[in-house]
Design an enzyme around this catalytic site. Structure first.
Site, PDB file in Angstrom:
ATOM      1  N   CYS A  40      58.691  47.848  35.200  1.00 13.88           N
ATOM      2  CA  CYS A  40      59.508  48.001  36.421  1.00 13.88           C
ATOM      3  C   CYS A  40      58.662  48.180  37.687  1.00 13.88           C
ATOM      4  O   CYS A  40      59.195  48.284  38.782  1.00 13.88           O
ATOM      5  CB  CYS A  40      60.483  49.162  36.274  1.00 13.88           C
ATOM      6  N   ARG A  95      25.185  50.548  34.146  1.00 10.61           N
ATOM      7  CA  ARG A  95      24.087  49.731  33.660  1.00 10.61           C
ATOM      8  C   ARG A  95      22.713  50.389  33.666  1.00 10.61           C
ATOM      9  O   ARG A  95      21.743  49.770  33.272  1.00 10.61           O
ATOM     10  CB  ARG A  95      24.030  48.430  34.471  1.00 10.61           C
ATOM     11  N   GLN A 135      32.795  48.145  44.920  1.00  7.23           N
ATOM     12  CA  GLN A 135      33.038  47.760  43.534  1.00  7.23           C
ATOM     13  C   GLN A 135      33.491  48.974  42.714  1.00  7.23           C
ATOM     14  O   GLN A 135      33.805  48.847  41.537  1.00  7.23           O
ATOM     15  CB  GLN A 135      31.759  47.177  42.922  1.00  7.23           C
ATOM     16  N   HIS A 149      37.602  46.104  42.675  1.00  8.79           N
ATOM     17  CA  HIS A 149      37.967  46.312  41.269  1.00  8.79           C
ATOM     18  C   HIS A 149      39.114  47.302  41.087  1.00  8.79           C
ATOM     19  O   HIS A 149      39.332  47.816  39.992  1.00  8.79           O
ATOM     20  CB  HIS A 149      36.732  46.760  40.475  1.00  8.79           C
TER      21      HIS A 149
END
Length: 243
Positions: free
Chosen positions: A131, A35, A102, A120
């Site tokens: 599987c 960001r 995070q 996360h």
């Protein structure tokens, strides 16, 4: 007494510290954040990164997802920085209870931290959706187009939380428990704008909430100590042996 001295004294006094970290922990290792002005979300691609890193996009355009993911999300050769190393030493000394992160880069574990709650997920873990066989990150790096399981042919998915997906319930509960029982909370390198992760900090009920970030956050008024600086410059000033 300056802010670093106060921070240091609080660490000395504490016995169950929790560190809650975001992208700013890893940027000093060379991993771009999402960001900032020059972060991934401000670069130009055929699709916005938020779209590419969504559950829907993974399902509908898996090959496009992996082109971006391999190019921008994998950093296998990156090394831990001073912040990762200091946190690992604090855990080793019995002061730090856990790291709640995070980030998805695995750098806390690489530095030696044992209890790392990855909100996360992690790029280092990948699994077959059919599987459930697990694969290391090298499988993704060395694959072409969409990586598939060598056992059943199913699509391999990174063990990361994509947009539109929920956080792991067990990880959430462990984070809530650790925060609720902490006598000190250090929040570092996060804008606290990613939810529901950002809401977790309010489970901390103590009076040693330290917020270290270059820019203001929504939790600044709640913090007992605010340090507007990069994490590396703060942690490099701590005398670990004296803590």
């Amino acid at each position: 007494m300056n802010k670093i001295e106060i921070f240091s004294d609080w660490i000395k006094e504490s016995k169950s510290i929790v560190f809650f970290g975001g992208a700013g922990v890893s940027t000093e290792s060379g991993i771009p954040d999402f960001r900032s002005v020059d972060g991934l979300y401000n670069q130009q691609y055929d699709y916005p990164p938020e779209t590419i890193l969504s559950h829907t996009f993974f399902r509908k355009k898996t090959d496009e997802f992996y082109k971006f993911y391999r190019a921008k999300m994998l950093c296998p050769d990156v090394e831990p920085n001073i912040t990762h190393k200091v946190l690992a030493k604090l855990e080793e000394k019995g002061k730090l209870t856990s790291v709640i992160t995070q980030n998805i880069d695995g750098l806390h574990q690489k530095a030696g931290s044992k209890r790392v709650l990855e909100l996360h997920g992690s790029t280092l873990r990948n699994y077959c959706e059919k599987c459930h066989k697990f694969f290391p990150v090298e499988t993704i790096i060395n694959s072409k187009d969409v990586p598939r399981c060598d056992n059943c042919g199913g699509i391999i998915k990174p063990d990361v939380v994509l947009y539109e997906e929920g956080l792991n319930e067990e990880t959430l509960q462990n984070a809530i428990s650790d925060l609720s029982n902490a006598d000190m909370l250090i929040i570092g390198g996060t804008s606290l704008t990613v939810y529901p992760a950002a809401n977790l900090i309010y489970y901390y009920q103590g009076n040693k909430l330290v917020l270290i970030n270059k820019t203001p956050t929504p939790a600044d008024k709640k913090a007992n100590l605010c340090i507007n600086s990069g994490l590396g410059s703060v942690f490099s000033q701590l005398n670990i042996d004296a803590l």
